[in-house]
Design a protein around this motif. Structure first.
Motif, PDB file in Angstrom:
ATOM      1  N   VAL A 198      13.292 -59.443 -33.456  1.00  0.00           N
ATOM      2  CA  VAL A 198      13.757 -59.419 -34.841  1.00  0.00           C
ATOM      3  C   VAL A 198      13.625 -60.815 -35.427  1.00  0.00           C
ATOM      4  CG1 VAL A 198      15.803 -59.211 -36.306  1.00  0.00           C
ATOM      5  CG2 VAL A 198      15.296 -57.449 -34.627  1.00  0.00           C
ATOM      6  N   VAL A 199      13.004 -60.903 -36.604  1.00  0.00           N
ATOM      7  CA  VAL A 199      12.841 -62.161 -37.334  1.00  0.00           C
ATOM      8  C   VAL A 199      13.481 -61.998 -38.710  1.00  0.00           C
ATOM      9  CG1 VAL A 199      10.762 -62.844 -36.088  1.00  0.00           C
ATOM     10  CG2 VAL A 199      10.556 -61.444 -38.149  1.00  0.00           C
ATOM     11  N   PRO A 200      13.728 -63.107 -39.420  1.00  0.00           N
ATOM     12  CA  PRO A 200      14.501 -62.997 -40.663  1.00  0.00           C
ATOM     13  C   PRO A 200      13.830 -62.262 -41.815  1.00  0.00           C
ATOM     14  CG  PRO A 200      14.652 -65.218 -39.760  1.00  0.00           C
ATOM     15  CD  PRO A 200      13.603 -64.507 -38.978  1.00  0.00           C
ATOM     16  N   ASP A 201      12.541 -62.506 -42.082  1.00  0.00           N
ATOM     17  CA  ASP A 201      11.967 -61.964 -43.313  1.00  0.00           C
ATOM     18  C   ASP A 201      10.508 -61.568 -43.113  1.00  0.00           C
ATOM     19  OD1 ASP A 201      10.510 -64.405 -43.390  1.00  0.00           O
ATOM     20  OD2 ASP A 201      12.107 -65.368 -44.518  1.00  0.00           O
ATOM     21  N   GLN A 202       9.911 -61.054 -44.194  1.00  0.00           N
ATOM     22  CA  GLN A 202       8.551 -60.550 -44.126  1.00  0.00           C
ATOM     23  C   GLN A 202       7.548 -61.653 -43.820  1.00  0.00           C
ATOM     24  OE1 GLN A 202       7.774 -57.178 -44.430  1.00  0.00           O
ATOM     25  NE2 GLN A 202       5.784 -57.868 -43.660  1.00  0.00           N
ATOM     26  N   ARG A 203       7.797 -62.835 -44.306  1.00  0.00           N
ATOM     27  CA  ARG A 203       6.878 -63.945 -44.046  1.00  0.00           C
ATOM     28  C   ARG A 203       6.817 -64.268 -42.555  1.00  0.00           C
ATOM     29  NH1 ARG A 203       7.538 -70.142 -45.733  1.00  0.00           N
ATOM     30  NH2 ARG A 203       5.339 -70.767 -45.759  1.00  0.00           N
ATOM     31  N   ASP A 204       7.971 -64.339 -41.922  1.00  0.00           N
ATOM     32  CA  ASP A 204       8.005 -64.569 -40.474  1.00  0.00           C
ATOM     33  C   ASP A 204       7.385 -63.392 -39.724  1.00  0.00           C
ATOM     34  OD1 ASP A 204       9.307 -67.054 -40.661  1.00  0.00           O
ATOM     35  OD2 ASP A 204      11.263 -66.090 -40.781  1.00  0.00           O
ATOM     36  N   LEU A 205       7.633 -62.185 -40.231  1.00  0.00           N
ATOM     37  CA  LEU A 205       7.095 -60.996 -39.572  1.00  0.00           C
ATOM     38  C   LEU A 205       5.573 -60.978 -39.635  1.00  0.00           C
ATOM     39  CD1 LEU A 205       7.708 -58.348 -38.152  1.00  0.00           C
ATOM     40  CD2 LEU A 205       7.976 -57.265 -40.383  1.00  0.00           C
ATOM     41  N   ASP A 206       5.008 -61.354 -40.770  1.00  0.00           N
ATOM     42  CA  ASP A 206       3.550 -61.402 -40.890  1.00  0.00           C
ATOM     43  C   ASP A 206       2.952 -62.413 -39.915  1.00  0.00           C
ATOM     44  OD1 ASP A 206       3.672 -59.512 -42.875  1.00  0.00           O
ATOM     45  OD2 ASP A 206       3.572 -60.961 -44.525  1.00  0.00           O
ATOM     46  N   ARG A 207       3.631 -63.537 -39.768  1.00  0.00           N
ATOM     47  CA  ARG A 207       3.122 -64.563 -38.846  1.00  0.00           C
ATOM     48  C   ARG A 207       3.186 -64.083 -37.399  1.00  0.00           C
ATOM     49  NH1 ARG A 207       5.517 -70.762 -38.386  1.00  0.00           N
ATOM     50  NH2 ARG A 207       4.124 -71.472 -36.707  1.00  0.00           N
ATOM     51  N   LEU A 208       4.273 -63.427 -37.033  1.00  0.00           N
ATOM     52  CA  LEU A 208       4.404 -62.927 -35.667  1.00  0.00           C
ATOM     53  C   LEU A 208       3.421 -61.795 -35.402  1.00  0.00           C
ATOM     54  CD1 LEU A 208       5.885 -62.975 -32.967  1.00  0.00           C
ATOM     55  CD2 LEU A 208       7.639 -61.479 -33.966  1.00  0.00           C
ATOM     56  N   ALA A 209       3.233 -60.917 -36.401  1.00  0.00           N
ATOM     57  CA  ALA A 209       2.286 -59.816 -36.232  1.00  0.00           C
ATOM     58  C   ALA A 209       0.870 -60.333 -36.031  1.00  0.00           C
ATOM     59  CB  ALA A 209       2.343 -58.891 -37.448  1.00  0.00           C
ATOM     60  N   ALA A 210       0.510 -61.384 -36.757  1.00  0.00           N
ATOM     61  CA  ALA A 210      -0.826 -61.965 -36.596  1.00  0.00           C
ATOM     62  C   ALA A 210      -1.023 -62.538 -35.195  1.00  0.00           C
ATOM     63  CB  ALA A 210      -1.041 -63.062 -37.644  1.00  0.00           C
ATOM     64  N   ALA A 211       0.062 -63.021 -34.576  1.00  0.00           N
ATOM     65  CA  ALA A 211      -0.040 -63.563 -33.220  1.00  0.00           C
ATOM     66  C   ALA A 211      -0.055 -62.449 -32.175  1.00  0.00           C
ATOM     67  CB  ALA A 211       1.136 -64.510 -32.952  1.00  0.00           C
ATOM     68  N   CYS A 212       0.620 -61.325 -32.453  1.00  0.00           N
ATOM     69  CA  CYS A 212       0.719 -60.242 -31.471  1.00  0.00           C
ATOM     70  C   CYS A 212      -0.486 -59.307 -31.478  1.00  0.00           C
ATOM     71  CB  CYS A 212       1.984 -59.426 -31.727  1.00  0.00           C
ATOM     72  SG  CYS A 212       3.528 -60.269 -31.329  1.00  0.00           S
ATOM     73  N   GLU A 213      -1.079 -59.082 -32.622  1.00  0.00           N
ATOM     74  CA  GLU A 213      -2.132 -58.069 -32.729  1.00  0.00           C
ATOM     75  C   GLU A 213      -3.316 -58.316 -31.802  1.00  0.00           C
ATOM     76  OE1 GLU A 213      -4.902 -55.902 -36.151  1.00  0.00           O
ATOM     77  OE2 GLU A 213      -3.474 -57.475 -36.695  1.00  0.00           O
ATOM     78  N   PRO A 214      -3.846 -59.554 -31.705  1.00  0.00           N
ATOM     79  CA  PRO A 214      -4.987 -59.754 -30.793  1.00  0.00           C
ATOM     80  C   PRO A 214      -4.642 -59.491 -29.330  1.00  0.00           C
ATOM     81  CG  PRO A 214      -4.761 -61.596 -32.332  1.00  0.00           C
ATOM     82  CD  PRO A 214      -3.525 -60.793 -32.434  1.00  0.00           C
ATOM     83  N   LEU A 215      -3.373 -59.643 -28.976  1.00  0.00           N
ATOM     84  CA  LEU A 215      -2.964 -59.475 -27.578  1.00  0.00           C
ATOM     85  C   LEU A 215      -2.552 -58.054 -27.243  1.00  0.00           C
ATOM     86  CD1 LEU A 215      -0.785 -62.722 -27.219  1.00  0.00           C
ATOM     87  CD2 LEU A 215      -3.136 -62.401 -26.460  1.00  0.00           C
ATOM     88  N   LEU A 216      -1.973 -57.340 -28.224  1.00  0.00           N
ATOM     89  CA  LEU A 216      -1.375 -56.040 -27.925  1.00  0.00           C
ATOM     90  C   LEU A 216      -2.019 -54.869 -28.645  1.00  0.00           C
ATOM     91  CD1 LEU A 216       2.354 -57.164 -28.012  1.00  0.00           C
ATOM     92  CD2 LEU A 216       1.142 -56.342 -26.008  1.00  0.00           C
ATOM     93  N   GLY A 217      -2.720 -55.115 -29.734  1.00  0.00           N
ATOM     94  CA  GLY A 217      -3.318 -54.015 -30.483  1.00  0.00           C
ATOM     95  C   GLY A 217      -2.256 -53.044 -30.976  1.00  0.00           C
ATOM     96  N   ASP A 218      -2.498 -51.719 -30.776  1.00  0.00           N
ATOM     97  CA  ASP A 218      -1.547 -50.722 -31.276  1.00  0.00           C
ATOM     98  C   ASP A 218      -0.355 -50.518 -30.351  1.00  0.00           C
ATOM     99  OD1 ASP A 218      -2.773 -49.448 -29.191  1.00  0.00           O
ATOM    100  OD2 ASP A 218      -3.552 -47.766 -30.359  1.00  0.00           O
ATOM    101  N   ARG A 219      -0.265 -51.294 -29.281  1.00  0.00           N
ATOM    102  CA  ARG A 219       0.953 -51.256 -28.455  1.00  0.00           C
ATOM    103  C   ARG A 219       2.135 -51.883 -29.196  1.00  0.00           C
ATOM    104  NH1 ARG A 219       0.326 -51.319 -22.621  1.00  0.00           N
ATOM    105  NH2 ARG A 219      -1.603 -50.207 -22.137  1.00  0.00           N
ATOM    106  N   CYS A 220       1.843 -52.646 -30.239  1.00  0.00           N
ATOM    107  CA  CYS A 220       2.882 -53.344 -31.007  1.00  0.00           C
ATOM    108  C   CYS A 220       2.921 -52.776 -32.416  1.00  0.00           C
ATOM    109  CB  CYS A 220       2.596 -54.845 -31.044  1.00  0.00           C
ATOM    110  SG  CYS A 220       3.734 -55.805 -32.066  1.00  0.00           S
ATOM    111  N   VAL A 221       4.118 -52.452 -32.911  1.00  0.00           N
ATOM    112  CA  VAL A 221       4.282 -51.976 -34.279  1.00  0.00           C
ATOM    113  C   VAL A 221       5.303 -52.853 -34.989  1.00  0.00           C
ATOM    114  CG1 VAL A 221       3.711 -49.593 -33.705  1.00  0.00           C
ATOM    115  CG2 VAL A 221       6.102 -50.320 -33.682  1.00  0.00           C
ATOM    116  N   THR A 222       5.144 -52.948 -36.306  1.00  0.00           N
ATOM    117  CA  THR A 222       6.096 -53.682 -37.131  1.00  0.00           C
ATOM    118  C   THR A 222       6.974 -52.685 -37.875  1.00  0.00           C
ATOM    119  OG1 THR A 222       4.557 -53.784 -38.993  1.00  0.00           O
ATOM    120  CG2 THR A 222       4.514 -55.607 -37.420  1.00  0.00           C
ATOM    121  N   LEU A 223       8.263 -52.986 -37.972  1.00  0.00           N
ATOM    122  CA  LEU A 223       9.219 -52.152 -38.691  1.00  0.00           C
ATOM    123  C   LEU A 223       9.960 -53.013 -39.698  1.00  0.00           C
ATOM    124  CD1 LEU A 223      10.810 -49.973 -35.854  1.00  0.00           C
ATOM    125  CD2 LEU A 223       9.041 -49.303 -37.473  1.00  0.00           C
ATOM    126  N   ALA A 224       9.761 -52.714 -40.971  1.00  0.00           N
ATOM    127  CA  ALA A 224      10.439 -53.443 -42.041  1.00  0.00           C
ATOM    128  C   ALA A 224      10.525 -52.546 -43.258  1.00  0.00           C
ATOM    129  CB  ALA A 224       9.700 -54.736 -42.376  1.00  0.00           C
TER     130      ALA A 224
END
Length: 669
Positions: A198-224
């Motif tokens: 869990v991160v505070p806001d959409q800006r942090d979430l976008d940054r974390l998603a950009a770091a996770c996607e190359p490593l996890l693909g569709d194993r990782c989902v964002t919920l906001a």
């Protein structure tokens, strides 16, 4: 007649004909399961965890089926389960257990917590085909970044081994927190287990998603919430059905039904965006603690700074420090210095004087630009002149309608920051003067001044509705409000923290903690000292917050802050509850509360400024706040007592006064 015959023809299910249903009712005295009969027609679909419709007090209400039983403890005749809304079992045993624990912790109802935990249904999404087949293998990430921390690698090993370690992570200045968290959750997913971040806001979430996607693909989902109800429910179902094992999101993502949960993470837990505005107002950090304890999972709280609540977990022994060695911290941090904001430090430089920047800070900015790097100026407020006062007697200028603070735009027009009404003819109620002067200068006026002080250099502003995520390399002047500073590819050469008095002089328990969090976030964007990075804090260098920043010692500052709260009796050293509403109503309510031994009643006092009014109190009536303080060991007793009083109040139908009860409110006074 046909409807009556249909009811009479119903026959109970052969096995376990009784369904225990939790109706989605927010009244405290109805916050419990009720028994209903399941007929043969709905027998197959009426499984634990499904959404149902039941008749309650003559009307149809939504609910969740919790379990099936052979018999009921109810002595009277049971009503029939009206229908199963969907055979999708959306409520897992783990999630309902966490919801109950959260409701008890915050003196709320389980139904209110479930509204946070389970998103609204979308039938079309449920009918979509479920993807089958194995996921591609996950490549274990490089964990060299975690090797910088003394116990970083052992923490990851313990998480993968299922030893549920709990730690508070102090992020190194300049370290990429999103990359570190992506490596952590990828390691967990590679071991076949699940994680929530869990991160505070959409800006942090976008940054974390950009770091996770190359490593996890569709194993990782964002919920906001920003996803929209359909997309959010589709992703939530992917987690429920085991298609995704890693969830990253904002506040309510901590309730996600992750299969085989191994790790919960909350980053930057002191951010105001994590304060839940809906009853019973649970903080994701506390939800993560409850869920990690119940599921036997690991937990990590991270950030550049540290809250008193996180420090309390460490000092209690429930969690451990995850720190880098001091020599590593010193090598990664920029040079930080405090400079008093007075005329002597402005020297004879007219440009520095016009931009209200001390000579030392102005020199750091010039050197950064000369070296080809951007410089960041952090100001606490957006706008042009966000706060003004009478030019003669210095009385704060306030709105004649709502008493809110007046601000001035770049055209010289005055308006209220609270209600937005324009002030066309300001007259000071104290001395009668008609002119105003600036009390605080916002980002727009600051950018205007710096544009004159640094001619020919591009000026970028970031704050409010216009936030810049990243700037190109090269010399630039960036003016940003807290939390809105853009990233620079090679880091900032210097940063200047202006108008720090506005952050430190707030009458708020968390003023120093918030200042430390915001300042460390700015300083982490600056190049290290060996590369010429400098941070100038325009404040008295002898202050505790400034000294902790200079030494880059957020842990020591949090420990000192926690000790002061112990001495003064403030959270998290104690459990504190606020009761907001009309004065007579809250006094009558508190008289019904069976307070634990050692508890104290404080107030009532006027509701603190900036705190929204309770639901049902949106008119012009006065709202007050009464505080209840109890030893931490009696926190559960206080919550139970408040919940019991709410139950009595609702049973008497004495719920029209708009009272709000909140455990450990973020703003006390």
């Amino acid at each position: 007649m046909s409807d009556t015959n249909e009811v009479n023809r119903r026959r109970p299910a052969t096995h376990r004909p009784v369904a225990r249903v939790l109706p989605m009712l927010t009244l405290a005295h109805l916050d419990r399961p009720f028994d209903y009969l399941v007929d043969e027609k709905t027998d197959a679909d009426a499984q634990p965890g499904v959404r149902v419709r039941v008749r309650f007090a003559g009307r149809l209400v939504d609910g969740y089926l919790l379990e099936r039983r052979e018999s009921s403890d109810h002595g009277g005749q049971l009503a029939w389960l009206e229908r199963v809304v969907s055979p999708e079992q959306v409520l897992t045993d783990e999630v309902i257990a966490v919801c109950r624990a959260v409701a008890q912790r915050y003196a709320g109802t389980v139904a209110d917590v479930l509204r946070l935990a389970v998103p609204p249904r979308h039938a079309r999404v449920e009918k979509e085909a479920v993807a089958h087949g194995p996921h591609p293998a996950i490549t274990p990430p490089d964990l060299a970044g975690w090797a910088q921390y003394a116990a970083g690698e052992s923490f990851l090993e313990a998480v993968v081994d299922g030893r549920h370690p709990r730690a508070v992570w102090q992020v190194l200045p300049g370290d990429d927190w999103a990359a570190r968290l992506a490596e952590l959750v990828t390691t967990v997913a590679a071991a076949g287990r699940g994680a929530i971040v869990v991160v505070p806001d959409q800006r942090d979430l976008d940054r974390l998603a950009a770091a996770c996607e190359p490593l996890l693909g569709d194993r990782c989902v964002t919920l906001a919430a920003g996803l929209g109800p359909t997309a959010r429910y589709r992703r939530w179902l992917a987690v429920l059905r085991g298609q995704a094992s890693v969830v990253i999101g904002t506040r309510s993502a901590m309730f996600a039904p992750v299969v085989d949960l191994a790790l919960t993470v909350v980053f930057d837990d002191g951010d105001d965006s994590l304060n839940e505005p809906r009853s019973p107002y649970p903080h994701p950090r506390e939800v993560a603690v409850l869920r990690a304890h119940a599921a036997g999972a690991a937990m990590l709280i991270g950030g550049y700074a540290r809250t008193a609540e996180a420090q309390a977990l460490v000092e209690s022994g429930w969690a451990h420090d995850l720190l880098a060695p001091r020599e590593t911290v010193r090598a990664a941090a920029p040079r930080i210095e405090g400079v008093a904001d007075d005329d002597r430090r402005l020297g004879g430089d007219p440009l520095a004087r016009s931009a209200r920047i001390p000579a030392t800070a102005f020199d750091a900015a010039r050197r950064s630009i000369a070296a080809g790097f951007p410089v960041l100026f952090s100001v606490p407020r957006r706008g042009y002149l966000p706060s003004v006062a009478c030019a003669r007697c210095r009385t704060h200028a306030r709105c004649r309608t709502c008493s809110g603070p007046l601000s001035m735009n770049d055209r010289g027009d005055l308006s209220c920051r609270w209600c937005g009404r324009p002030e066309l003819r300001f007259v000071c109620p104290v001395c009668g003067a008609k002119a105003v002067r600036a009390l605080m200068i916002g980002d727009q006026r600051t950018a205007e001044e710096l544009g004159r002080a640094f001619p020919g250099i591009p000026v970028v502003t970031s704050g409010g509705q216009k936030i810049v995520d990243e700037i190109p390399a090269g010399p630039r002047v960036v003016v940003a409000t807290p939390g809105a500073a853009p990233r620079a590819p090679d880091g900032y050469g210097a940063a200047v923290l202006l108008d720090t008095w506005a952050q430190l002089d707030r009458e708020d328990l968390r003023a120093g903690e918030d200042a430390m969090r915001q300042w460390t976030a700015v300083a982490s964007l600056v190049r290290c000292k060996a590369d010429g990075g400098r941070v100038v804090v325009v404040a008295d260098a002898s202050g505790a917050v400034v000294q902790a920043l200079i030494a880059w010692n957020p842990v020591g500052f949090a420990a000192a802050d926690l000790q002061q709260r112990r001495e003064l009796g403030f959270p998290p050293a104690v459990t504190m509850a606020s009761v907001d509403g009309p004065g007579p109503a809250i006094t009558a309510f508190v008289e019904m509360v069976d307070l634990p031994a050692g508890a104290q009643t404080l107030g009532p006092v006027p509701l603190p400024s900036g705190v929204r009014r309770p639901a049902g109190m949106d008119g012009d009536g006065d709202v007050e706040r009464l505080l209840l303080r109890a030893p931490r060991s009696s926190g559960r007793h206080l919550a139970d007592a408040l919940r019991a009083a709410q139950t009595v109040r609702h049973a008497r139908h004495d719920d029209t006064a708009g009272i709000r009860v909140q455990i450990d409110p973020p703003t006390i006074g």
